[in-house]
Enzyme design. Structure first.
Site, mmCIF file in Angstrom:
data_model
loop_
_atom_site.group_PDB
_atom_site.id
_atom_site.type_symbol
_atom_site.label_atom_id
_atom_site.label_comp_id
_atom_site.label_asym_id
_atom_site.label_seq_id
_atom_site.Cartn_x
_atom_site.Cartn_y
_atom_site.Cartn_z
ATOM 1 N N HIS A 174 0.810 -1.226 0.000
ATOM 2 C CA HIS A 174 0.000 0.000 0.000
ATOM 3 C C HIS A 174 0.842 1.276 0.000
ATOM 4 O O HIS A 174 0.296 2.371 -0.183
ATOM 5 C CB HIS A 174 -0.935 0.041 1.211
ATOM 6 C CG HIS A 174 -2.011 -0.987 1.193
ATOM 7 N ND1 HIS A 174 -2.853 -1.174 0.120
ATOM 8 C CD2 HIS A 174 -2.383 -1.919 2.122
ATOM 9 C CE1 HIS A 174 -3.694 -2.159 0.378
ATOM 10 N NE2 HIS A 174 -3.433 -2.629 1.584
ATOM 11 N N ASP A 211 -2.992 -10.673 -2.105
ATOM 12 C CA ASP A 211 -3.571 -10.091 -0.904
ATOM 13 C C ASP A 211 -5.023 -9.694 -1.171
ATOM 14 O O ASP A 211 -5.377 -9.332 -2.300
ATOM 15 C CB ASP A 211 -2.756 -8.856 -0.512
ATOM 16 C CG ASP A 211 -3.082 -8.307 0.866
ATOM 17 O OD1 ASP A 211 -2.283 -8.524 1.779
ATOM 18 O OD2 ASP A 211 -4.123 -7.644 1.012
ATOM 19 N N HIS A 230 -6.538 -7.101 -0.287
ATOM 20 C CA HIS A 230 -6.622 -5.664 -0.568
ATOM 21 C C HIS A 230 -5.757 -5.323 -1.780
ATOM 22 O O HIS A 230 -4.641 -5.836 -1.924
ATOM 23 C CB HIS A 230 -6.157 -4.853 0.642
ATOM 24 C CG HIS A 230 -6.910 -5.173 1.897
ATOM 25 N ND1 HIS A 230 -6.381 -5.967 2.889
ATOM 26 C CD2 HIS A 230 -8.158 -4.822 2.292
ATOM 27 C CE1 HIS A 230 -7.274 -6.087 3.866
ATOM 28 N NE2 HIS A 230 -8.355 -5.404 3.526
ATOM 29 N N ASP A 232 -4.799 -12.550 3.689
ATOM 30 C CA ASP A 232 -6.030 -12.058 4.279
ATOM 31 C C ASP A 232 -7.266 -12.297 3.409
ATOM 32 O O ASP A 232 -8.369 -11.881 3.774
ATOM 33 C CB ASP A 232 -5.913 -10.581 4.658
ATOM 34 C CG ASP A 232 -5.178 -9.735 3.639
ATOM 35 O OD1 ASP A 232 -4.861 -10.253 2.549
ATOM 36 O OD2 ASP A 232 -4.905 -8.557 3.926
#
Length: 309
Positions: free
Chosen positions: A126, A163, A165, A246
């Site tokens: 991120h 991931d 996200h 996740d």
């Protein structure tokens, strides 16, 4: 040749504050899982600190210096945004997390090992070139990819991100450069709100979105039907994986229903393609995963596949 495990105890020294999901116990859980007898053949190496020169391949100097200047007193923390903070040990942890990918790339590109896994934190996907966010300080996977290009002459690098996200930082760092392919599966809608399938960079970005509740079958279809064919077509000289776990059904921060076996399947498929295209060279670095039991089991399945594929 065996698989290299790169880690460092300094990565335990980073804290986002009490009750934060991105906590030192995440790394402890992963490392404990990799102490099982089946992983005894892992070659272990301590992560070095990335140099400013290596970081500047992705982040501007003012950003690097700003992050490294944040040195809270022991037991205190400084918030960078609503999700991301730094403690007394964060600067070293971030340098080691980025340095792990660099060391892994060196080992893989020199032919010392075919594959490597970086068990580090803070995560990185991120972190945009000039903005920390989403628990991330430096863009670890892109730093590794740029090092492969600069230090080892690897012309084309693929960064694969599973991931839950979207890796907005990775995409922001590479979307204008056709020499790096970015492939991502992620839940949408979900944090950080980027990663639409219409976002294609200069033809080097492929996003596969999954709705809340999507299971392992949908996850596998996204990769086998869309993302892995794009990897084959790109023909990279190295594959870098942003290994976030996740998307697991137990994870508290999203709503996908992926299981450990699905991560193992994808890792095996990636390694098989890498064997055909780039001498098996794969470097993986830990991203998300916030249920400790699911994270440990998923990371173990991932590393098992790196070793056996």
């Amino acid at each position: 040749m065996s698989v290299l495990l790169v880690t460092h105890r300094a990565c335990l020294g980073h804290s986002n504050g009490p009750e934060h999901p991105e906590c030192p116990d995440r790394l402890r859980a992963v490392l404990a899982a990799l102490e099982a007898e089946e992983f005894s053949d892992l070659i272990q190496e301590q992560a070095p600190q990335a140099s400013e020169e290596q970081l500047r391949r992705v982040h501007p100097a003012h950003y690097i210096q700003g992050i490294l200047s944040v040195r809270p007193a022991e037991g205190e923390s400084v918030s960078l945004d609503g999700d991301t903070a730094m403690s007394a040990g964060s600067a070293e942890a971030a340098l080691r997390a980025a340095g792990a990918g660099i060391a892994a790339v060196d080992a893989v590109c020199r032919g010392e090992v075919r594959r490597a896994f970086c068990a580090v934190r803070p995560p990185g996907h991120h972190a945009e070139p000039a903005t920390p966010m989403g628990f991330c300080l430096f863009a670890n996977a892109v730093i590794a990819a740029r090092h492969a290009q600069a230090a080892h002459g690897i012309a084309r690098v693929a960064v694969l991100d599973f991931d839950v996200h979207h890796g907005n930082g990775t995409q922001a760092a590479v979307e204008a450069d056709a020499s790096i392919l970015f492939l991502s599966s992620h839940q949408s809608p979900c944090y950080p709100g980027t990663g639409l399938e219409s976002e294609t960079g200069v033809g080097n970005v492929v996003n596969a979105t999954l709705p809340p509740g999507a299971d392992g079958e949908a996850f596998r279809q996204a990769w086998s039907g869309r993302l892995l064919p794009a990897l084959e077509a790109f023909r990279p000289g190295l594959v870098v994986i942003s290994a976030g776990f996740d998307a697991h059904a137990r994870d508290p921060l999203a709503q996908l229903r992926v299981r450990e076996a699905d991560f193992g399947w994808l890792t095996t498929e990636i390694c098989r393609i890498a064997d055909r295209l780039c001498g098996g060279r794969v470097v993986s670095t830990l991203e998300g995963g916030y249920d400790l039991e699911a994270l440990a089991a998923s990371a173990a399945c991932h590393v098992r596949a790196l070793m056996r594929a």
